[in-house]
Design a protein around this motif. Structure first.
Motif, PDB file in Angstrom:
ATOM      1  N   ASP A 268      26.181   7.381   5.924  1.00  0.00           N
ATOM      2  CA  ASP A 268      26.209   8.843   5.927  1.00  0.00           C
ATOM      3  C   ASP A 268      25.344   9.348   7.073  1.00  0.00           C
ATOM      4  OD1 ASP A 268      26.304  11.511   5.514  1.00  0.00           O
ATOM      5  OD2 ASP A 268      25.339  11.492   3.553  1.00  0.00           O
TER       6      ASP A 268
ATOM      7  N   HIS B  19      20.488  13.211   9.207  1.00  0.00           N
ATOM      8  CA  HIS B  19      19.969  12.357   8.144  1.00  0.00           C
ATOM      9  C   HIS B  19      19.048  11.296   8.743  1.00  0.00           C
ATOM     10  CE1 HIS B  19      22.852  14.438   5.845  1.00  0.00           C
ATOM     11  NE2 HIS B  19      23.275  13.488   5.043  1.00  0.00           N
TER      12      HIS B  19
ATOM     13  N   TYR C 242      25.206   6.462  -1.953  1.00  0.00           N
ATOM     14  CA  TYR C 242      25.144   7.774  -1.292  1.00  0.00           C
ATOM     15  C   TYR C 242      23.743   8.387  -1.408  1.00  0.00           C
ATOM     16  CZ  TYR C 242      26.006  12.768  -0.593  1.00  0.00           C
ATOM     17  OH  TYR C 242      25.945  14.070  -0.164  1.00  0.00           O
ATOM     18  N   HIS C 243      23.170   8.776  -0.269  1.00  0.00           N
ATOM     19  CA  HIS C 243      21.848   9.421  -0.227  1.00  0.00           C
ATOM     20  C   HIS C 243      20.768   8.595  -0.920  1.00  0.00           C
ATOM     21  CE1 HIS C 243      22.987  13.793   1.065  1.00  0.00           C
ATOM     22  NE2 HIS C 243      23.424  12.854   1.897  1.00  0.00           N
TER      23      HIS C 243
ATOM     24  N   TYR D 107      31.484  17.848   4.104  1.00  0.00           N
ATOM     25  CA  TYR D 107      30.731  17.879   5.365  1.00  0.00           C
ATOM     26  C   TYR D 107      31.057  19.168   6.141  1.00  0.00           C
ATOM     27  CZ  TYR D 107      29.470  13.251   3.898  1.00  0.00           C
ATOM     28  OH  TYR D 107      28.967  12.207   3.162  1.00  0.00           O
TER      29      TYR D 107
ATOM     30  N   HIS E  98      27.564  15.033  11.920  1.00  0.00           N
ATOM     31  CA  HIS E  98      26.202  15.502  11.646  1.00  0.00           C
ATOM     32  C   HIS E  98      25.189  14.442  12.076  1.00  0.00           C
ATOM     33  CE1 HIS E  98      27.346  13.457   7.903  1.00  0.00           C
ATOM     34  NE2 HIS E  98      26.086  13.412   7.533  1.00  0.00           N
TER      35      HIS E  98
HETATM   36 ZN    ZN Z   1      24.626  13.385   3.504  1.00  0.00          ZN
END
Ligand code: ZN
Length: 426
Positions: free
Chosen positions: A186, A180, A315-316, A287, A177
């Motif tokens: 990530d 982000h 995370y995030h 994901y 992906h």
């Molecule tokens: Zn993510």
């Protein structure tokens, strides 16, 4: 010449400041930078296009955003950190007091210095993310000027695709992906490893064809699947790459099938790696393996990661930054994936041409390894295992697992036996 880990980290560093989303200029800029490294093609799919049960959304772009106090100081500044704006926020320009503004502010009280990452792709809203410390500095009686200079208009969803043709039209799918913003592990680590993998495979003789996808999460994978029904039957193996730069051990998440060749190959390589690692079963979140492994496709696609989706404090958040990803971890992730691909490339099924009784091995000019006695014993065992299980029902990988020998040892034994005509391809 820098080592590979630092090269990967350099690409992450270059991509880190860009404000990506599932559509828009930041996503395109990211794909353009990837295209400088490997010859991906950019696909543009118009807003409003139906993709399975989804519709490609309007394109989001952002130029600036801030919260200013009455003195005109930017207390929250998109230009300093793009995580400060809830991704896909609709435009707003207004004055308001803290009580009203607070409904649009998001913090992480348990990590008061970190800024959370939030999105609102499919519900029109706006908001700011800030650290709990920044929030504490805002005052109840102050008049704040709030601006998000964004646009949400008909446009395109963009993704990148590269096909490296091999001897066979059967394909290995590699997907990551690219949606982000400033988050290093990530998404940027997966991108960097995928780019390097494509570069290396591009320079190597290939049995399989390799298809690399750089897609916005969920909607990108769904859009690709909707547009490529004719490609799907050719996909023999696949991997989703994510979170490959942190210091956790490698985790491989099996495909929905659970016993696909990619599942066995990854488990085999990790078992023989000598490193701590984990293999876990498929589950329908995480994901884009969720899309590739949805029941109507049920593709043999696993997911490789270090820290797990939602399972680490950074995370995030703004703590998933350039220091959180390490060159050594990136390099080890890449070499592990290359080892798995080597297994897929070399895995074959053979037939023993003298299946009645053992052949008298001493009569054949079998290549002896130069190793020590233990290694020679292992090579001999591998010859016996390959002869015994090459009944057309067992691949070399299955033989290696049965025998608890490294794949390379079994493959070398098979090549020796093939050279003296004791084996034949099935
Ligand atoms: Zn993510």
């Amino acid at each position: 010449m820098k080592d590979i880990g630092h090269q990967l980290h350099d690409l992450i560093r270059r991509l880190y400041p860009i404000c990506r989303s599932i559509t828009g200029a930041g996503l395109r800029e990211t794909l353009h930078i990837i295209r400088e490294q490997i010859p991906i093609e950019l696909r543009e799919v118009p807003s409003g296009t139906q993709a399975l049960d989804w519709i490609v959304p309007r394109e989001w772009n952002i130029r600036d955003a801030w919260i200013k106090n009455s003195a005109g100081d930017r207390l929250v500044d998109f230009r300093k950190l793009n995580l400060h704006v809830v991704n896909y926020s609709v435009p707003i320009k207004a004055r308001m007091q803290l009580a009203e503004l607070k409904e649009h502010l998001f913090t992480l009280p348990e990590h008061p210095e970190w800024v959370p990452y939030r999105t609102s792709y499919y519900k029109e809203s706006w908001g700011f993310c800030l650290s709990e410390q920044e929030l504490q500095r805002l005052r109840a009686n102050e008049d704040y000027e709030v601006c998000i200079d964004s646009s949400l208009k008909d446009g395109y969803l963009t993704y990148g695709e590269l096909l490296l043709p091999g001897d066979s039209t059967e394909e290995v799918l590699v997907s990551c992906h690219v949606c982000h913003p400033s988050l290093a592990d990530d998404n940027l680590s997966g991108i960097a490893v995928a780019v390097e993998l494509a570069r290396i495979l591009g320079q190597t003789a290939r049995r399989y064809s390799y298809r690399f996808l750089f897609v916005p999460g969920t909607i990108g994978a769904i859009t690709w699947l909707a547009r490529n029904e004719q490609v799907i039957p050719r996909i023999r193996h696949g991997l989703v790459l994510t979170c490959l730069g942190d210091q956790s051990p490698i985790t491989y998440k099996r495909s929905r099938r659970g016993n696909a060749e990619i599942d066995r190959a990854f488990a085999h390589v990790l078992r023989h790696s000598g490193q701590r690692s984990d293999v876990i079963d498929f589950f329908p979140y995480g994901y884009d393996e969720r899309q590739y492994c949805s029941p109507g496709f049920n593709l043999p696609v696993g997911c490789v990661m270090r820290a797990r989706h939602g399972g680490f404090p950074e995370y995030h958040t703004s703590a998933d930054n350039l220091d959180f990803v390490r060159p050594e971890a990136l390099a080890e992730s890449l070499s592990t994936i290359l080892a798995v691909i080597d297994v897929l490339e070399q895995n074959r099924t053979y037939l023993n041409r003298k299946p009645k009784g053992e052949p008298q091995l001493g009569r054949y000019d079998l290549i002896k390894s130069a190793g020590n006695e233990k290694e020679r014993r292992m090579d001999e065992l591998a010859l016996l295992w390959v002869l015994n299980l090459s009944d057309g029902e067992h691949s070399l990988l299955e033989i290696a697992d049965h025998a608890n020998l490294p794949f390379a040892t079994v493959k070398d034994a098979a090549l020796s036996l093939l050279a003296v005509n004791l084996l034949t391809p099935r």
